[in-house]
Design an enzyme around this catalytic site. Structure first.
Site, PDB file in Angstrom:
ATOM      1  N   PRO A   2       2.195  -4.206  -4.138  1.00 34.61           N
ATOM      2  CG  PRO A   2       0.417  -5.612  -4.801  1.00 34.61           C
ATOM      3  CD  PRO A   2       2.426  -4.960  -5.197  1.00 34.61           C
ATOM      4  CD  GLU A   3       2.081  -0.094   1.220  1.00 33.41           C
ATOM      5  OE1 GLU A   3       1.676   0.418   2.646  1.00 33.41           O
ATOM      6  OE2 GLU A   3       2.417   1.133   0.275  1.00 33.41           O
ATOM      7  CE  LYS A  52       3.739  -5.011   1.893  1.00 32.59           C
ATOM      8  NZ  LYS A  52       5.185  -4.247   1.624  1.00 32.59           N
ATOM      9  NE  ARG A 121       8.925 -17.850   8.064  1.00 33.30           N
ATOM     10  CZ  ARG A 121       8.999 -18.962   7.156  1.00 33.30           C
ATOM     11  NH1 ARG A 121       8.320 -19.192   7.722  1.00 33.30           N
ATOM     12  NH2 ARG A 121       8.161 -18.688   6.306  1.00 33.30           N
ATOM     13  CG  ASN A 162       8.274   2.844   0.283  1.00 29.94           C
ATOM     14  OD1 ASN A 162       8.770   3.368   1.651  1.00 29.94           O
ATOM     15  ND2 ASN A 162       9.516   3.602  -0.603  1.00 29.94           N
ATOM     16  NE  ARG A 258      10.665  -0.506  -0.591  1.00 28.08           N
ATOM     17  CZ  ARG A 258      10.031  -0.989  -0.589  1.00 28.08           C
ATOM     18  NH1 ARG A 258       9.753  -2.424  -0.385  1.00 28.08           N
ATOM     19  NH2 ARG A 258       8.714   0.010  -1.329  1.00 28.08           N
TER      20      ARG A 258
END
Length: 269
Positions: A2-3, A52, A121, A162, A258
């Site tokens: 999931p984005e 995310k 981060r 992606n 990817r």
């Protein structure tokens, strides 16, 4: 995976359904039983997302951190909650709704300091009001890394996956292998603004749509896209098919483990 828009949508949903009242928290599967016992019956202060990552804040030292990973899902409905089905890592039951979490990559209790360290981060999240696009620009402009790789680095921008990566590059005519340091600042400003708009739309619609009105099926007469990801897109998962704008065959390759998609004509080297 999931984005970012999916996590922000979950945060908004859980904020509406559970925040401001005590929540029954359990782990029917048992793997999060110790963590659940620390927050069970406590008031959920807020639910929020960064990239995310999803955070359910019960107190400064008791924050449930969830990262869905590839297979994690949250589902739920109005109460009463049915008996748990399958491997339910986390169950939330409030005054009006329940929610079950299955298959997450991470489900843990963090303190405020640990959450801060995690967020430090991460890069700016286009869906957060505190996002600083200059922070992302500084990382991109100093890098020889291809822009397609940089956009997927969560320490550069948090929440892009992606689909948004491929579609953002197409919409701005940028070849995926262009080094980040070659990017024009004005172009980056436009890309960031576009990304914010697209991801906010993703939150509202619960799917990713990136095709401009003039290229939609009803405008061009083509058949709507049929794909398990839903939404109308230009190049994502369309390798070997004609570009919706110029007709060139959409290219595809694996980059940094990817799948990558682009139009060789609309995104020249």
């Amino acid at each position: 995976m999931p984005e970012g828009h999916t996590l922000h949508r979950l945060a908004r949903t859980h904020q509406k359904q559970f925040a401001g009242a005590p929540v029954e928290v359990s782990s029917p599967q048992g793997r999060f039983a110790a963590g659940a016992s620390l927050v069970d019956g406590h008031v959920l202060v807020r639910a929020e997302a960064h990239g995310k990552h999803l955070f359910h804040v019960f107190g400064p030292e008791t924050i449930v951190h969830v990262h869905l990973g590839l297979y994690g899902t949250f589902d739920g409905a109005v109460i009463p909650a049915p008996p748990p089905v399958g491997q339910v890592r986390l169950r939330l039951v409030g005054n009006t709704h329940w929610a079950d979490l299955r298959g997450p990559n991470t489900c843990e209790i963090l303190t405020r300091a640990e959450v801060k360290a995690l967020r430090d981060r991460l890069g700016p999240d286009p869906l957060r009001r505190d996002a600083d696009p200059d922070k992302a620009w500084d990382r991109i402009f100093r890098s020889r890394t291809p822009i397609a790789v940089a956009l997927m680095d969560q320490s550069v921008i948090a929440g892009i996956g992606n689909v948004y990566r491929a579609e953002l590059l197409f919409r701005h005519g940028l070849h995926p292998m262009v080094p980040g340091r070659s990017l024009d600042r004005a172009l980056w400003t436009d890309m960031w603004s576009d990304l914010v708009t697209l991801m906010r739309q993703g939150v509202r619609r619960n799917r990713i749509d990136t095709v401009r009105d003039e290229d939609l099926p009803k405008a061009t007469g083509r058949a709507p896209r049929k794909d398990r990801h839903g939404g109308e897109v230009y190049v994502y998962r369309r390798a070997g098919q004609p570009c919706l704008v110029c007709g060139t065959e959409v290219a595809g390759k694996v980059l940094a483990a990817r799948n990558l998609f682009w139009c060789p004509t609309c995104q020249p080297t």
